[in-house]
Design an enzyme around this catalytic site. Structure first.
Site, PDB file in Angstrom:
ATOM      1  N   TYR A 111      40.196 -37.365  43.052  1.00  0.00           N
ATOM      2  CA  TYR A 111      39.559 -36.038  43.094  1.00  0.00           C
ATOM      3  C   TYR A 111      38.075 -36.189  43.475  1.00  0.00           C
ATOM      4  O   TYR A 111      37.398 -37.108  42.990  1.00  0.00           O
ATOM      5  CB  TYR A 111      39.730 -35.374  41.716  1.00  0.00           C
ATOM      6  CG  TYR A 111      38.828 -34.193  41.504  1.00  0.00           C
ATOM      7  CD1 TYR A 111      38.966 -33.040  42.273  1.00  0.00           C
ATOM      8  CD2 TYR A 111      37.827 -34.230  40.540  1.00  0.00           C
ATOM      9  CE1 TYR A 111      38.121 -31.972  42.084  1.00  0.00           C
ATOM     10  CE2 TYR A 111      36.980 -33.163  40.343  1.00  0.00           C
ATOM     11  CZ  TYR A 111      37.132 -32.030  41.125  1.00  0.00           C
ATOM     12  OH  TYR A 111      36.287 -30.974  40.944  1.00  0.00           O
ATOM     13  N   ARG A 114      29.134 -29.357  18.284  1.00  0.00           N
ATOM     14  CA  ARG A 114      28.939 -30.324  19.380  1.00  0.00           C
ATOM     15  C   ARG A 114      29.627 -31.653  19.094  1.00  0.00           C
ATOM     16  O   ARG A 114      29.990 -32.390  20.001  1.00  0.00           O
ATOM     17  CB  ARG A 114      27.453 -30.564  19.643  1.00  0.00           C
ATOM     18  CG  ARG A 114      27.300 -31.475  20.822  1.00  0.00           C
ATOM     19  CD  ARG A 114      25.974 -32.156  21.068  1.00  0.00           C
ATOM     20  NE  ARG A 114      24.957 -32.126  20.100  1.00  0.00           N
ATOM     21  CZ  ARG A 114      24.711 -33.139  19.236  1.00  0.00           C
ATOM     22  NH1 ARG A 114      25.471 -34.228  19.221  1.00  0.00           N
ATOM     23  NH2 ARG A 114      23.716 -33.043  18.395  1.00  0.00           N
ATOM     24  N   ASP A 125      44.434 -39.930  35.358  1.00  0.00           N
ATOM     25  CA  ASP A 125      44.195 -38.489  35.378  1.00  0.00           C
ATOM     26  C   ASP A 125      45.550 -37.853  35.698  1.00  0.00           C
ATOM     27  O   ASP A 125      46.038 -37.957  36.828  1.00  0.00           O
ATOM     28  CB  ASP A 125      43.141 -38.152  36.445  1.00  0.00           C
ATOM     29  CG  ASP A 125      42.878 -36.664  36.574  1.00  0.00           C
ATOM     30  OD1 ASP A 125      43.754 -35.861  36.197  1.00  0.00           O
ATOM     31  OD2 ASP A 125      41.812 -36.294  37.092  1.00  0.00           O
ATOM     32  N   LYS A 146      43.268 -26.517  34.471  1.00  0.00           N
ATOM     33  CA  LYS A 146      44.403 -26.281  35.389  1.00  0.00           C
ATOM     34  C   LYS A 146      45.657 -25.864  34.609  1.00  0.00           C
ATOM     35  O   LYS A 146      45.647 -24.846  33.956  1.00  0.00           O
ATOM     36  CB  LYS A 146      44.626 -27.530  36.235  1.00  0.00           C
ATOM     37  CG  LYS A 146      43.348 -28.204  36.750  1.00  0.00           C
ATOM     38  CD  LYS A 146      42.536 -27.320  37.662  1.00  0.00           C
ATOM     39  CE  LYS A 146      41.310 -28.100  38.145  1.00  0.00           C
ATOM     40  NZ  LYS A 146      40.328 -27.265  38.806  1.00  0.00           N
TER      41      LYS A 146
HETATM   42  C1  LIG Z   1      42.758 -33.911  39.413  1.00  0.00           C
HETATM   43  C2  LIG Z   1      41.495 -33.331  38.868  1.00  0.00           C
HETATM   44  N1  LIG Z   1      40.829 -33.999  37.916  1.00  0.00           N
HETATM   45  C3  LIG Z   1      39.674 -33.514  37.387  1.00  0.00           C
HETATM   46  C4  LIG Z   1      39.130 -32.336  37.832  1.00  0.00           C
HETATM   47  C5  LIG Z   1      37.844 -31.834  37.229  1.00  0.00           C
HETATM   48  O1  LIG Z   1      38.140 -30.843  36.308  1.00  0.00           O
HETATM   49  P1  LIG Z   1      37.107 -29.688  35.840  1.00  0.00           P
HETATM   50  O2  LIG Z   1      36.867 -28.801  37.025  1.00  0.00           O
HETATM   51  O3  LIG Z   1      37.816 -29.057  34.706  1.00  0.00           O
HETATM   52  O4  LIG Z   1      35.856 -30.380  35.417  1.00  0.00           O
HETATM   53  C6  LIG Z   1      39.788 -31.596  38.815  1.00  0.00           C
HETATM   54  C7  LIG Z   1      39.221 -30.313  39.291  1.00  0.00           C
HETATM   55  O5  LIG Z   1      39.645 -29.750  40.270  1.00  0.00           O
HETATM   56  C8  LIG Z   1      40.997 -32.116  39.347  1.00  0.00           C
HETATM   57  O6  LIG Z   1      41.682 -31.461  40.308  1.00  0.00           O
END
Ligand SMILES: Cc1ncc(COP(=O)(O)O)c(C=O)c1O
Length: 398
Positions: A101, A47, A174, A200
């Site tokens: 997002y 962890r 991000d 992704k």
């Molecule tokens: C641009 C972006 N950031 C963060 C996330 C969150 O990621 P996770 O689903 O791995 O928690 C997503 C999920 O679709 C995303 O498209």
């Protein structure tokens, strides 16, 4: 080393463990205690993000981002939440781009707000001067996405970094849609923290949930310490899958860049298409910036388009696609399509969606690594089917 080589060789243990060509999976929760003198950091416990399976893939990702350190976590949201909870405390304020997002939007505008952390949205299409009046004495962070979802807008990233430096904010990006193959935002233009949903493109096979934070060793250590207490570490088998996925990242993303550009260009020519959103098209608002800042001009594997005929036409297109699977998520080897108004942005009202340019007929495409021409042919036949259905529905002229 070039980035393709780093995907394979960076971060690997030397000498290899028992000579194994592939990093073994340390499927263990705990490790024998090596002595009190090593202190808290020396206690290995999965962890606490110090399992070798986690550390090896984190080192590879730091090499790809050009940062001193990186941390892998159990999801992209874990990476985002751990970062923001490290940088902000009750009474602090942040600036965040309007079309972030949905999960991030909810975290910032609901969960963090409940903890006394406030946020103001900025318009990334507007000049940085327009953000200055939104600053407060307690503003600590500016947060953007490298390519926005679902309209694929690229913020003026150098302007975001310059603004952060000028007003002493921590800049967070991000970069999930860009990947380190197309953009290394800590190196240029110089973001403080880089986040990915590794679910992704980094993993690339739609079979894992994971996240990444990259930055200076000091910054990553602070976030790691917070994450260790919040939980949300990546299990060793997940770390192995991510490690394996990252080895083919450069190859996959190069194909996805090429396929997306080819598909976007073909869609622009189809009479049944009203609009195409892809940062690699000459018609895109920040095309010149993408060419300059993104490595080899690679604009990523995500695009969106709006068929003529709105929601009905979009549904006909989706029903007729043979290769594109209708599903949310992105970044895998297979092409996925979704109507954001029914998935990623279903939490907004129709009016709110329209105000930010998301029509009911908008289709988002996460382009896979199939043959590009096969993809183009599939979308063209689905659009032809939508055109035929629209013509058949029209009452015959008398
Ligand atoms: C641009 C972006 N950031 C963060 C996330 C969150 O990621 P996770 O689903 O791995 O928690 C997503 C999920 O679709 C995303 O498209």
């Amino acid at each position: 080393m070039k980035v393709d080589t780093k995907c394979i060789h960076s971060g690997e243990p030397e000498p290899r463990i028992h000579g194994a060509a592939v990093m073994p999976i340390f499927q263990t929760a705990t490790f024998a205690f090596t002595g009190a003198e090593v202190g808290y950091d020396g206690v290995r416990y999965t962890r606490c993000n110090n399992n070798p399976s986690q550390e090896v893939v984190a080192a590879k990702l730091a090499a790809l981002e050009g940062t001193e350190a990186a941390l892998v976590l159990g999801s992209g949201m874990s990476a985002i939440a751990s970062t923001l909870l490290t940088l902000l405390k009750a009474g602090d304020h942040m600036l965040i781009q309007r079309a972030a997002y949905g999960g991030t939007y909810d975290l910032v505008h609901h969960q963090l707000q409940d903890l006394g952390i406030s946020a103001t949205m900025i318009d990334i299409a507007a000049a940085a001067d327009s953000w200055q009046p939104l600053l407060q004495p307690n503003t600590k962070v500016i947060y953007v996405e490298a390519i926005s979802n679902p309209l694929m807008e690229v913020p003026d990233l150098p302007a975001v970094v310059a603004f952060a430096k000028r007003y002493k904010l921590t800049s967070v990006i991000d970069a999930t849609f860009a990947t380190p193959i197309n953009l290394q935002p800590a190196l240029a233009p110089g973001f403080d923290v880089v986040i990915h949903s590794a679910t992704k493109f980094l993993n690339g096979h739609s079979d894992l949930i994971a996240g990444v934070v990259a930055g200076s060793a000091e910054m990553v250590n602070q976030i790691k310490s917070k994450a260790n207490h919040l939980g949300g570490s990546l299990d060793p088998h997940g770390a192995f899958l991510l490690h394996r996925g990252v080895k083919t990242l450069a190859l996959r993303v190069e194909r996805q860049n090429a396929n997306a550009l080819m598909l976007a260009a073909a869609l622009e020519q189809h009479p049944q298409v009203a609009a195409v959103f892809y940062p690699g098209l000459r018609s895109a608002p920040r095309y010149e910036l993408v060419r300059e800042l993104f490595i080899n001009g690679g604009a990523g594997g995500m695009l969106a388009f709006e068929p003529v005929g709105g929601m009905e036409a979009a549904e006909t297109v989706l029903k007729n696609l043979k290769l594109g699977m209708v599903a949310p998520s992105l970044g895998g080897v297979e092409t996925l399509v979704t109507r954001p108004s029914t998935t990623t942005h279903v939490g907004l009202t129709r009016e709110q969606r329209e105000a930010i340019g998301i029509g009911e007929g908008l289709i988002r495409v996460a382009v896979g690594i199939e043959d590009g021409q096969d993809l183009v042919d599939d979308f063209m036949q689905a659009l032809d089917a939508a055109a035929a259905a629209a013509a058949a529905a029209k009452p015959a002229a008398t």
